[in-house]
Design a protein around this motif. Structure first.
Motif, mmCIF file in Angstrom:
data_model
loop_
_atom_site.group_PDB
_atom_site.id
_atom_site.type_symbol
_atom_site.label_atom_id
_atom_site.label_comp_id
_atom_site.label_asym_id
_atom_site.label_seq_id
_atom_site.Cartn_x
_atom_site.Cartn_y
_atom_site.Cartn_z
ATOM 1 N N ARG A 7 29.881 34.066 34.976
ATOM 2 C CA ARG A 7 29.041 33.235 34.395
ATOM 3 C C ARG A 7 28.525 33.433 32.520
ATOM 4 N NH1 ARG A 7 23.262 31.865 37.330
ATOM 5 N NH2 ARG A 7 23.139 30.098 36.468
ATOM 6 N N CYS A 8 28.284 34.947 32.666
ATOM 7 C CA CYS A 8 27.523 35.168 31.607
ATOM 8 C C CYS A 8 28.442 35.520 29.996
ATOM 9 C CB CYS A 8 26.682 36.012 31.486
ATOM 10 S SG CYS A 8 25.101 35.536 32.762
ATOM 11 N N PHE A 9 29.664 36.259 30.907
ATOM 12 C CA PHE A 9 30.027 36.856 29.111
ATOM 13 C C PHE A 9 31.715 36.182 28.499
ATOM 14 C CE2 PHE A 9 29.670 41.261 32.231
ATOM 15 C CZ PHE A 9 28.341 40.943 31.687
ATOM 16 N N GLY A 10 31.580 35.036 28.776
ATOM 17 C CA GLY A 10 32.086 33.822 27.998
ATOM 18 C C GLY A 10 33.987 34.391 27.904
ATOM 19 N N THR A 11 34.297 35.038 29.449
ATOM 20 C CA THR A 11 35.573 35.153 29.520
ATOM 21 C C THR A 11 36.256 35.042 30.902
ATOM 22 O OG1 THR A 11 37.335 35.955 29.594
ATOM 23 C CG2 THR A 11 35.622 37.550 30.130
ATOM 24 N N GLN A 12 36.852 34.428 31.299
ATOM 25 C CA GLN A 12 37.344 33.686 32.188
ATOM 26 C C GLN A 12 38.584 34.746 33.067
ATOM 27 O OE1 GLN A 12 35.766 31.358 34.664
ATOM 28 N NE2 GLN A 12 34.673 31.782 32.382
ATOM 29 N N ASP A 13 38.981 35.991 32.343
ATOM 30 C CA ASP A 13 40.112 36.464 32.413
ATOM 31 C C ASP A 13 39.862 37.801 33.229
ATOM 32 O OD1 ASP A 13 42.043 38.490 32.676
ATOM 33 O OD2 ASP A 13 41.919 38.243 30.669
ATOM 34 N N LEU A 14 39.765 37.379 34.809
ATOM 35 C CA LEU A 14 39.553 38.574 36.054
ATOM 36 C C LEU A 14 39.650 40.166 35.222
ATOM 37 C CD1 LEU A 14 38.951 36.602 38.584
ATOM 38 C CD2 LEU A 14 37.404 37.287 37.505
ATOM 39 N N SER A 15 40.889 40.268 34.716
ATOM 40 C CA SER A 15 41.260 41.700 34.221
ATOM 41 C C SER A 15 40.650 41.980 33.728
ATOM 42 C CB SER A 15 42.919 41.568 34.288
ATOM 43 O OG SER A 15 42.725 40.271 32.450
ATOM 44 N N VAL A 16 39.707 41.471 32.443
ATOM 45 C CA VAL A 16 39.186 42.130 31.629
ATOM 46 C C VAL A 16 37.479 42.854 32.685
ATOM 47 C CG1 VAL A 16 37.142 41.044 29.802
ATOM 48 C CG2 VAL A 16 39.537 40.522 29.519
ATOM 49 N N PHE A 17 37.545 42.427 33.894
ATOM 50 C CA PHE A 17 36.594 42.514 34.746
ATOM 51 C C PHE A 17 37.151 44.125 35.143
ATOM 52 C CE2 PHE A 17 34.383 42.219 38.762
ATOM 53 C CZ PHE A 17 33.090 42.812 38.792
ATOM 54 N N GLU A 18 38.029 43.240 35.607
ATOM 55 C CA GLU A 18 38.593 44.765 36.251
ATOM 56 C C GLU A 18 38.674 46.040 35.637
ATOM 57 O OE1 GLU A 18 42.041 42.702 38.042
ATOM 58 O OE2 GLU A 18 40.922 41.838 39.593
ATOM 59 N N ARG A 19 38.871 46.040 34.251
ATOM 60 C CA ARG A 19 39.180 47.114 33.861
ATOM 61 C C ARG A 19 37.760 47.852 33.118
ATOM 62 N NH1 ARG A 19 43.549 43.896 31.331
ATOM 63 N NH2 ARG A 19 41.535 43.564 29.317
ATOM 64 N N MET A 20 36.929 46.885 33.360
ATOM 65 C CA MET A 20 35.990 47.569 32.436
ATOM 66 C C MET A 20 34.400 48.495 33.832
ATOM 67 S SD MET A 20 32.746 44.840 31.843
ATOM 68 C CE MET A 20 33.831 43.428 31.330
ATOM 69 N N THR A 21 34.638 49.471 32.897
ATOM 70 C CA THR A 21 33.395 50.629 33.172
ATOM 71 C C THR A 21 32.289 49.551 33.273
ATOM 72 O OG1 THR A 21 32.892 51.637 30.971
ATOM 73 C CG2 THR A 21 34.650 52.055 31.653
ATOM 74 N N ILE A 22 31.682 50.969 34.201
ATOM 75 C CA ILE A 22 30.168 50.046 34.704
ATOM 76 C C ILE A 22 28.755 50.431 32.915
ATOM 77 C CG2 ILE A 22 28.112 51.615 35.787
ATOM 78 C CD1 ILE A 22 30.265 52.047 37.831
ATOM 79 N N ARG A 23 28.907 51.198 32.480
ATOM 80 C CA ARG A 23 28.139 51.888 31.069
ATOM 81 C C ARG A 23 28.392 49.704 30.774
ATOM 82 N NH1 ARG A 23 29.167 53.407 26.099
ATOM 83 N NH2 ARG A 23 26.769 54.353 25.438
ATOM 84 N N GLU A 24 29.851 49.958 30.721
ATOM 85 C CA GLU A 24 30.681 48.381 29.832
ATOM 86 C C GLU A 24 29.858 47.356 30.619
ATOM 87 O OE1 GLU A 24 33.955 45.763 27.761
ATOM 88 O OE2 GLU A 24 34.719 47.629 29.452
ATOM 89 N N TYR A 25 29.531 47.278 31.301
ATOM 90 C CA TYR A 25 29.251 46.051 32.187
ATOM 91 C C TYR A 25 28.260 46.510 32.050
ATOM 92 C CZ TYR A 25 27.366 43.032 36.348
ATOM 93 O OH TYR A 25 26.872 41.710 36.126
ATOM 94 N N SER A 26 26.877 47.464 31.581
ATOM 95 C CA SER A 26 25.774 47.331 31.258
ATOM 96 C C SER A 26 25.554 46.711 30.262
ATOM 97 C CB SER A 26 24.801 48.441 31.866
ATOM 98 O OG SER A 26 24.925 49.192 33.510
ATOM 99 N N ILE A 27 26.366 46.970 29.493
ATOM 100 C CA ILE A 27 25.697 46.563 27.883
ATOM 101 C C ILE A 27 26.087 45.256 27.944
ATOM 102 C CG2 ILE A 27 26.653 46.821 25.803
ATOM 103 C CD1 ILE A 27 27.472 49.859 26.612
ATOM 104 N N ARG A 28 27.536 45.065 28.428
ATOM 105 C CA ARG A 28 27.720 43.403 28.304
ATOM 106 C C ARG A 28 26.431 42.764 29.341
ATOM 107 N NH1 ARG A 28 33.688 41.252 27.699
ATOM 108 N NH2 ARG A 28 33.958 43.435 26.538
ATOM 109 N N SER A 29 26.115 43.064 30.157
ATOM 110 C CA SER A 29 24.884 42.678 30.777
ATOM 111 C C SER A 29 23.753 42.644 29.801
ATOM 112 C CB SER A 29 24.097 42.479 31.981
ATOM 113 O OG SER A 29 23.508 42.612 33.126
ATOM 114 N N ILE A 30 23.695 43.201 29.807
ATOM 115 C CA ILE A 30 21.884 43.230 28.714
ATOM 116 C C ILE A 30 22.370 42.216 27.272
ATOM 117 C CG2 ILE A 30 20.166 44.610 27.040
ATOM 118 C CD1 ILE A 30 20.516 46.868 28.366
#
Length: 106
Positions: A7-30
């Motif tokens: 919904r938020c990160f502007g990509t529909q590629d799930l492989s990007v999500f699967e490779r993402m670290t928790i820290r990166e997710y937190s930064i992208r979320s903010i």
């Protein structure tokens, strides 16, 4: 978490999500929250401008929000998102603690 990513990160590629670290997710979320805040700020600024254009100077008729900052305090909201402590935030937290202590002592 995956739905928020889509919904938020502007990509529909799930492989990007699967490779993402928790820290990166937190930064992208903010960053997503700040981007939404920027968009909301534009909406409020437009509403403010519309109000200013329609405002008339008549005695006894004062605006509810004398400044834009009173109408929409973007800096305050941004500090809350980023977790930046301000004296105003500390005071609010102290009031919550005081209220909890009062309830506990009853």
């Amino acid at each position: 978490m995956m739905i928020r990513f889509l919904r938020c990160f502007g990509t529909q590629d799930l492989s990007v999500f699967e490779r993402m670290t928790i820290r990166e997710y937190s930064i992208r979320s903010i960053a997503c929250q700040l981007r939404q805040l920027d968009e909301e700020g534009l909406i409020y600024r437009q509403a403010w401008a519309n109000w200013q254009v329609q405002a008339t100077k008549q005695q006894g008729k004062k605006p509810v929000y004398p400044t834009f900052k009173k109408f929409f305090d973007k800096e305050k909201i941004e500090n809350e998102i980023l977790g930046i402590e301000t004296p105003e935030n500390n005071f609010k937290k102290d009031n919550k603690l005081i209220d909890l202590m009062k309830k506990a002592n009853k």
